[in-house]
Design a protein around this motif. Structure first.
Motif, PDB file in Angstrom:
ATOM      1  N   PHE A   1       0.820  -1.210   0.000  1.00  0.00           N
ATOM      2  CA  PHE A   1       0.000   0.000   0.000  1.00  0.00           C
ATOM      3  C   PHE A   1       0.855   1.262   0.000  1.00  0.00           C
ATOM      4  O   PHE A   1       0.405   2.315  -0.461  1.00  0.00           O
ATOM      5  CB  PHE A   1      -0.968  -0.009   1.184  1.00  0.00           C
ATOM      6  N   LEU A   2       2.084   1.170   0.504  1.00  0.00           N
ATOM      7  CA  LEU A   2       3.009   2.298   0.389  1.00  0.00           C
ATOM      8  C   LEU A   2       3.217   2.627  -1.088  1.00  0.00           C
ATOM      9  O   LEU A   2       3.060   3.783  -1.504  1.00  0.00           O
ATOM     10  CB  LEU A   2       4.343   1.949   1.054  1.00  0.00           C
ATOM     11  N   GLY A   3       3.578   1.611  -1.863  1.00  0.00           N
ATOM     12  CA  GLY A   3       3.841   1.837  -3.279  1.00  0.00           C
ATOM     13  C   GLY A   3       2.606   2.266  -4.043  1.00  0.00           C
ATOM     14  O   GLY A   3       2.652   3.192  -4.864  1.00  0.00           O
ATOM     15  N   MET A   4       1.478   1.625  -3.766  1.00  0.00           N
ATOM     16  CA  MET A   4       0.259   1.936  -4.495  1.00  0.00           C
ATOM     17  C   MET A   4      -0.273   3.324  -4.155  1.00  0.00           C
ATOM     18  O   MET A   4      -0.713   4.079  -5.033  1.00  0.00           O
ATOM     19  CB  MET A   4      -0.811   0.877  -4.196  1.00  0.00           C
ATOM     20  N   SER A   5      -0.254   3.681  -2.872  1.00  0.00           N
ATOM     21  CA  SER A   5      -0.756   5.003  -2.481  1.00  0.00           C
ATOM     22  C   SER A   5       0.167   6.102  -2.994  1.00  0.00           C
ATOM     23  O   SER A   5      -0.294   7.177  -3.400  1.00  0.00           O
ATOM     24  CB  SER A   5      -0.902   5.098  -0.957  1.00  0.00           C
ATOM     25  N   ALA A   6       1.477   5.838  -3.000  1.00  0.00           N
ATOM     26  CA  ALA A   6       2.414   6.819  -3.554  1.00  0.00           C
ATOM     27  C   ALA A   6       2.124   7.048  -5.034  1.00  0.00           C
ATOM     28  O   ALA A   6       2.210   8.177  -5.529  1.00  0.00           O
ATOM     29  CB  ALA A   6       3.849   6.348  -3.364  1.00  0.00           C
TER      30      ALA A   6
ATOM     31  N   ILE B   1      -1.078   3.337   3.627  1.00  0.00           N
ATOM     32  CA  ILE B   1      -1.440   4.520   2.839  1.00  0.00           C
ATOM     33  C   ILE B   1      -0.763   5.760   3.423  1.00  0.00           C
ATOM     34  O   ILE B   1      -0.252   6.613   2.692  1.00  0.00           O
ATOM     35  CB  ILE B   1      -2.972   4.696   2.808  1.00  0.00           C
ATOM     36  N   GLY B   2      -0.743   5.845   4.759  1.00  0.00           N
ATOM     37  CA  GLY B   2      -0.028   6.946   5.412  1.00  0.00           C
ATOM     38  C   GLY B   2       1.452   6.934   5.076  1.00  0.00           C
ATOM     39  O   GLY B   2       2.072   7.990   4.876  1.00  0.00           O
ATOM     40  N   LEU B   3       2.027   5.743   4.975  1.00  0.00           N
ATOM     41  CA  LEU B   3       3.430   5.598   4.594  1.00  0.00           C
ATOM     42  C   LEU B   3       3.683   6.189   3.206  1.00  0.00           C
ATOM     43  O   LEU B   3       4.640   6.942   2.998  1.00  0.00           O
ATOM     44  CB  LEU B   3       3.810   4.113   4.572  1.00  0.00           C
ATOM     45  N   GLY B   4       2.826   5.824   2.248  1.00  0.00           N
ATOM     46  CA  GLY B   4       3.022   6.274   0.886  1.00  0.00           C
ATOM     47  C   GLY B   4       2.930   7.782   0.747  1.00  0.00           C
ATOM     48  O   GLY B   4       3.765   8.413   0.093  1.00  0.00           O
ATOM     49  N   ILE B   5       1.910   8.382   1.391  1.00  0.00           N
ATOM     50  CA  ILE B   5       1.750   9.842   1.316  1.00  0.00           C
ATOM     51  C   ILE B   5       2.919  10.525   2.019  1.00  0.00           C
ATOM     52  O   ILE B   5       3.466  11.515   1.523  1.00  0.00           O
ATOM     53  CB  ILE B   5       0.409  10.266   1.944  1.00  0.00           C
ATOM     54  N   GLY B   6       3.308   9.999   3.176  1.00  0.00           N
ATOM     55  CA  GLY B   6       4.400  10.605   3.938  1.00  0.00           C
ATOM     56  C   GLY B   6       5.747  10.486   3.250  1.00  0.00           C
ATOM     57  O   GLY B   6       6.599  11.363   3.396  1.00  0.00           O
TER      58      GLY B   6
ATOM     59  N   GLY C   1       5.696   9.053  -7.235  1.00  0.00           N
ATOM     60  CA  GLY C   1       4.730   8.040  -6.833  1.00  0.00           C
ATOM     61  C   GLY C   1       4.574   6.943  -7.866  1.00  0.00           C
ATOM     62  O   GLY C   1       4.523   5.753  -7.528  1.00  0.00           O
ATOM     63  N   TYR C   2       4.516   7.337  -9.148  1.00  0.00           N
ATOM     64  CA  TYR C   2       4.396   6.327 -10.207  1.00  0.00           C
ATOM     65  C   TYR C   2       5.594   5.376 -10.193  1.00  0.00           C
ATOM     66  O   TYR C   2       5.440   4.155 -10.324  1.00  0.00           O
ATOM     67  CB  TYR C   2       4.317   7.013 -11.577  1.00  0.00           C
ATOM     68  N   ILE C   3       6.787   5.931 -10.036  1.00  0.00           N
ATOM     69  CA  ILE C   3       7.994   5.097 -10.044  1.00  0.00           C
ATOM     70  C   ILE C   3       8.012   4.162  -8.835  1.00  0.00           C
ATOM     71  O   ILE C   3       8.522   3.027  -8.920  1.00  0.00           O
ATOM     72  CB  ILE C   3       9.263   5.973 -10.060  1.00  0.00           C
ATOM     73  N   LEU C   4       7.463   4.614  -7.715  1.00  0.00           N
ATOM     74  CA  LEU C   4       7.490   3.794  -6.503  1.00  0.00           C
ATOM     75  C   LEU C   4       6.601   2.555  -6.587  1.00  0.00           C
ATOM     76  O   LEU C   4       6.648   1.703  -5.695  1.00  0.00           O
ATOM     77  CB  LEU C   4       7.108   4.631  -5.277  1.00  0.00           C
TER      78      LEU C   4
END
Length: 427
Positions: free
Chosen positions: A55-60, A112-117, A357-360
């Motif tokens: 979810f880090l990668g997807m939310s980013a 999700i918080g990880l990805g945004i942060g 975010g796309y690259i992540l």
């Protein structure tokens, strides 16, 4: 133009955010305590970590434009809220002895918080440090790597003196305070702002740090970047670099014991020191990339790792084996740290957060592929040889792709110079 913020305090604010969310890398400290106290299987407990990274990668990827629209401060505040709630909710899930609740909070909401942060401060830092992009993003991403070094002993100590749920409650509140404090100072610089030293160099026509042959290739929107070859070349390079590092991280202890014959205590020490080189590689390689260029830096990553992966299965001396592991870890961490600056070099800073975010998504995919490839090959062959052969091939492919990237960059620069000359001649 004058700025109403100190850019070094902006960097410190980013580090505070990344230190907090970087605690996810200390997740293994919870595995045995949860297994012993609640009875959850280690594989089931690990699912929460895998979910969080996914979810880090997807939310980013999907919230990158959201970050661009709402700005770094508001986005980081939302990240603090989600990551804090995810950590607090994980404690609630343990208290209820409900694995689905634990995974939903820690893995999904916290992820999700990880990805945004992770992406919130990055584009802001790149804009505040146009003269030292690598150094600036390296400091922040080093904070992400160092988060585990701080959280691991703290969480271990807390679980020893208070309950596991209370540990999550204490950490969750601490993360919210730290992240909100960092987020409150985040702000982009004025349009066109440059530090005084950089303006002086430009005025005097002195050479400056080499970002990617001197300046950005283009200023693209996120959707425009998806139409370029260099976006997909960079994605594959990141996927392979991350897969190689995560593969080793997932089996480092077992691999060290199997290949070198070292005891479990020695292997644990080797694994513990890997975290230092992960963090050191982030600041070291990112800073170096300001001078040698980002493409050159990634080419060095793949050359070093290719040599290390060839030698690792043949190295039975635990000291030499450890050195090879640590070299790979510096490249793993360095790949993350150099990425935001590289994106700025290739696509500009107009929508850097969204492109980042796309690259992540490469991180999300590699987080599944790396551990899966090593576990499947080891189960079928009962050794690591097949996995090493596979990653030697992948790293060789990544090296070829980095060479193609260099050629692509030079071609675009030649086209731009030709266009400029044509316009000048017409005038």
């Amino acid at each position: 133009m004058k700025a109403n913020r100190n850019r070094w305090l902006i960097a410190l604010s980013a580090i505070m955010i990344h230190l907090s969310i970087g605690s996810v890398y200390a997740y293994s400290v919870y595995q045995n305590p949860l297994n012993e106290s609640v009875g959850w299987e280690i594989s089931a407990v690990s699912l929460a970590f895998t979910t969080a990274i996914f979810f880090l990668g997807m939310s980013a990827a999907f919230l990158g434009k959201f970050v661009e629209r709402n700005g770094p401060k508001r986005s980081a505040m939302i990240s603090a809220t989600l990551f804090g709630i995810g950590t607090l909710g994980a404690g609630f899930g343990v208290q209820l002895e409900s694995l689905p609740v634990f995974i939903a909070f820690y893995g999904v909401i916290g992820g999700i918080g990880l990805g945004i942060g992770y992406i919130s401060p990055v584009s802001t830092l790149v804009k505040w440090f146009p003269d030292r992009r690598g150094l600036a993003t390296g400091m922040a991403v080093m904070g992400f790597g160092a988060g585990a070094l701080i959280t691991s002993p703290v969480a271990e100590w807390l679980m020893g003196v208070i309950s596991i749920p209370t540990t999550f409650y204490v950490l969750g509140i601490s993360y919210i305070i730290l992240m909100v404090s960092g987020a409150s100072y985040l702000a982009p610089p004025p349009e066109g702002w440059k530090p005084a030293g950089m303006r002086d160099r430009e005025n005097k026509n002195k050479p400056k740090a080499k970002a990617e042959e001197g300046r950005d290739l283009a200023q693209l929107y996120a959707r425009e970047s998806l139409k370029t070859l260099r976006f997909y070349l960079l994605w594959i390079m990141m996927f392979i670099n991350i897969s190689a590092g995560i593969m080793l991280l997932s089996v480092a202890s077992n691999m060290t014991q199997t290949i070198t014959g070292a005891g479990s205590a020695t292997a644990a020490t080797v694994v513990g020191v890997m975290g230092f080189f992960n963090g050191f590689g982030r600041i070291g390689w990112a800073s170096a990339s300001d001078y040698i260029g980002r493409t050159n830096t990634y080419m060095i990553f793949f050359i070093l790792q290719l040599g290390a992966f060839i030698l690792l299965p043949l190295t039975t001396n635990v000291i030499l084996f450890s050195i090879l592991l640590y070299i790979i870890m510096t490249c793993y961490g360095g790949g993350f740290a150099c990425l935001p600056a590289y994106i700025g070099d290739l696509f500009g800073t107009k929508q850097l957060g969204a492109i980042h975010g796309y690259i992540l998504t490469a991180w999300a995919m590699a987080g599944i592929a790396g551990p899966m490839l090593i576990s499947v090959t080891f189960e079928r062959t009962n050794n690591f040889t097949a996995a090493f052969v596979l990653f030697i091939f992948l790293l060789a492919l990544a090296l070829v792709i980095s060479i193609v990237m260099r050629s692509n960059i030079k071609r675009i620069q030649r086209q731009e110079r030709s266009s400029q000359n044509l316009v000048a001649n017409q005038k």
